[in-house]
Structure formats: structure tokens, C-alpha cells
Design an enzyme around this catalytic site. Structure first.
Site, mmCIF file in Angstrom:
data_model
loop_
_atom_site.group_PDB
_atom_site.id
_atom_site.type_symbol
_atom_site.label_atom_id
_atom_site.label_comp_id
_atom_site.label_asym_id
_atom_site.label_seq_id
_atom_site.Cartn_x
_atom_site.Cartn_y
_atom_site.Cartn_z
ATOM 1 N N VAL A 9 -10.904 -4.062 14.348
ATOM 2 C CA VAL A 9 -11.655 -3.379 13.305
ATOM 3 C C VAL A 9 -11.229 -3.980 11.982
ATOM 4 O O VAL A 9 -10.163 -4.579 11.859
ATOM 5 C CB VAL A 9 -11.407 -1.853 13.310
ATOM 6 C CG1 VAL A 9 -12.035 -1.206 14.537
ATOM 7 C CG2 VAL A 9 -9.926 -1.536 13.250
ATOM 8 N N SER A 10 -12.066 -3.785 10.948
ATOM 9 C CA SER A 10 -11.828 -4.480 9.684
ATOM 10 C C SER A 10 -10.958 -3.714 8.707
ATOM 11 O O SER A 10 -10.400 -4.305 7.788
ATOM 12 C CB SER A 10 -13.182 -4.797 9.011
ATOM 13 O OG SER A 10 -13.956 -5.638 9.830
ATOM 14 N N THR A 11 -10.847 -2.389 8.854
ATOM 15 C CA THR A 11 -10.117 -1.602 7.869
ATOM 16 C C THR A 11 -9.070 -0.722 8.533
ATOM 17 O O THR A 11 -9.194 -0.347 9.698
ATOM 18 C CB THR A 11 -11.068 -0.696 7.064
ATOM 19 O OG1 THR A 11 -11.626 0.291 7.950
ATOM 20 C CG2 THR A 11 -12.198 -1.501 6.450
#
Length: 224
Positions: A9-11
């Protein structure tokens, strides 16, 4: 088939909440069950897809090379939205499968990576344009106490990042432990000789690069 799964995931917010991870894990689990495969290890990364230097991905690839397993991902864009990265991965000696398109060939993967890369660039351009338009309208961007807030956030983030890097390096070290034991069994016992043998085999060090004597000693201590 034994597989190593890689979820990203990016965050940090997505990673803490499980948003995105649950859907990826469900896709991976369904693929494994349908094919009668075996999951060896799951690696989870909270990192932007634009960055190639991802410790968990490096560790996952190292395990795949070490044990001749296949890297399994839920969607191609979870691996990288970068054509060059995908091309280098396919030439790096690791087989990988995307659950959303398991029968994809090399050409298909290149095309999908190109589309994902274009999508990432368009999102970036739209975000920059929206911020520029807001600035023209007189919207005040940022936090007036930004320096103070960022200082505290930076200290907390730096401490968490350092702890995370140590944990990831330790995990990677343990993944390389079987190879070290095999080398020792062959008659090489000095840290320098083991480091040379690992480098010749193309197994990345805990930091993703070349093995040195101290890294070998630390890995052997962790695997005791």
C-alpha cells in the site's frame, strides 16, 4: 508450487487500517487455494510504487532466488507503476504471477506496466494543476504551524523508520540464513569467505547490496 506473496500500500494510514491489504490478501489466498499452491512467506510494504528501493520487495525477491519460489502479487500495479522496473524484474531471474492476470505473457506485462505508469503520471499532473489553481484563487496551502508540526513528525517518523529498517534487515537476514548454513556445510566458515560465496550466488545483503563480513556475522548471530 511454492509462492512468496508481496502486498503493498502507498500510505501508512492504509497500512495501519488494512485498507487495500485485505483485498490483496484475499486475491492472493483465492489464487493459492484454486491452484493448490503453498504460501512460503508473506511480505507487506508501506511504500510508494514510484520507489524501486523497497526493503520488503528486496527481501521477497531474495527469498525467491534463494528457494526457487515464485513471487505472487494481487495486481501488477502493486509491484510497480514503472516500465523499466518491471523489465528489470523479468530479467532478474525471478518468476512472478499477478493474480488479476495469471496467464499474462511478457509482452502483456510490459503493456500493463506502461498503462499503470501513464496513469501515475496523469494523477501527478492533475494534483499539481489543482494545487496551482487553488493558489491562484488565494487559497492558503499548508499549515501555518508547519515547521513546528513537521519537526515533531520528522522525529517520530525518523525513529519509526529506523526501527522498521532494522526489523526488515533482520527479516532479510533470517531469509538468507539457510544459504549461509549450506555454505558453511560445504567447508567455508570464515565470514569473509561466506560473504564472497553469497555475492557470487547473487543473493542480496540485508541492505539490498553486497555482503560484507559484519553482515554475515550479524546474520549468523540472528539465526542461532
Amino acid at each position: 508450487m511454492r509462492v512468496v506473496s508481496y502486498l503493498r500500500v502507498s500510505t501508512a494510514r492504509q497500512g495501519a487500517s488494512g485498507l487495500g491489504l485485505d483485498a490483496q490478501r484475499a486475491a492472493v489466498t483465492a489464487y493459492i487455494s484454486a491452484g493448490g499452491h503453498t504460501l512460503a512467506t508473506e511480505y507487506v510494504e508501506v511504500e510508494s510504487g514510484t520507489k524501486a528501493g523497497r526493503p520488503q520487495l528486496i527481501a521477497a525477491l531474495a527469498e525467491c532466488r534463494l528457494h526457487k519460489t515464485t513471487l505472487l502479487i494481487a495486481k501488477l500495479d502493486r509491484l510497480a507503476r514503472n516500465v523499466a522496473f518491471i523489465a528489470n524484474l523479468m530479467d532478474g531471474g525471478v518468476d512472478f504471477v499477478a493474480c488479476d492476470m495469471p496467464q499474462a505473457n511478457r509482452l502483456t506485462l510490459h503493456l500493463l506496466a506502461a498503462i499503470a505508469e501513464h496513469e501515475r503520471e496523469m494523477i501527478s499532473q492533475r494534483t499539481k494543476a489543482a494545487l496551482a489553481a487553488a493558489k491562484v484563487r488565494g487559497v492558503r496551502l499548508g499549515n501555518p504551524r508547519g515547521g513546528e508540526v513537521l519537526a515533531g513528525t520528522y522525529r517520530e517518523g525518523a525513529a519509526a523508520s529506523a526501527a522498521g529498517r532494522r526489523a526488515k534487515a533482520d527479516q532479510h537476514s533470517r531469509a538468507a540464513a539457510p544459504a549461509i548454513r549450506e555454505i558453511v556445510t560445504s567447508g567455508l566458515d570464515s565470514s569473509r569467505a561466506i560473504a564472497t560465496a553469497l555475492n557470487r550466488r547473487g543473493i542480496p545483503s540485508p541492505t539490498g547490496g553486497t555482503w560484507y563480513e559484519e553482515q554475515v556475522r550479524r546474520t549468523r548471530r540472528l539465526s542461532l
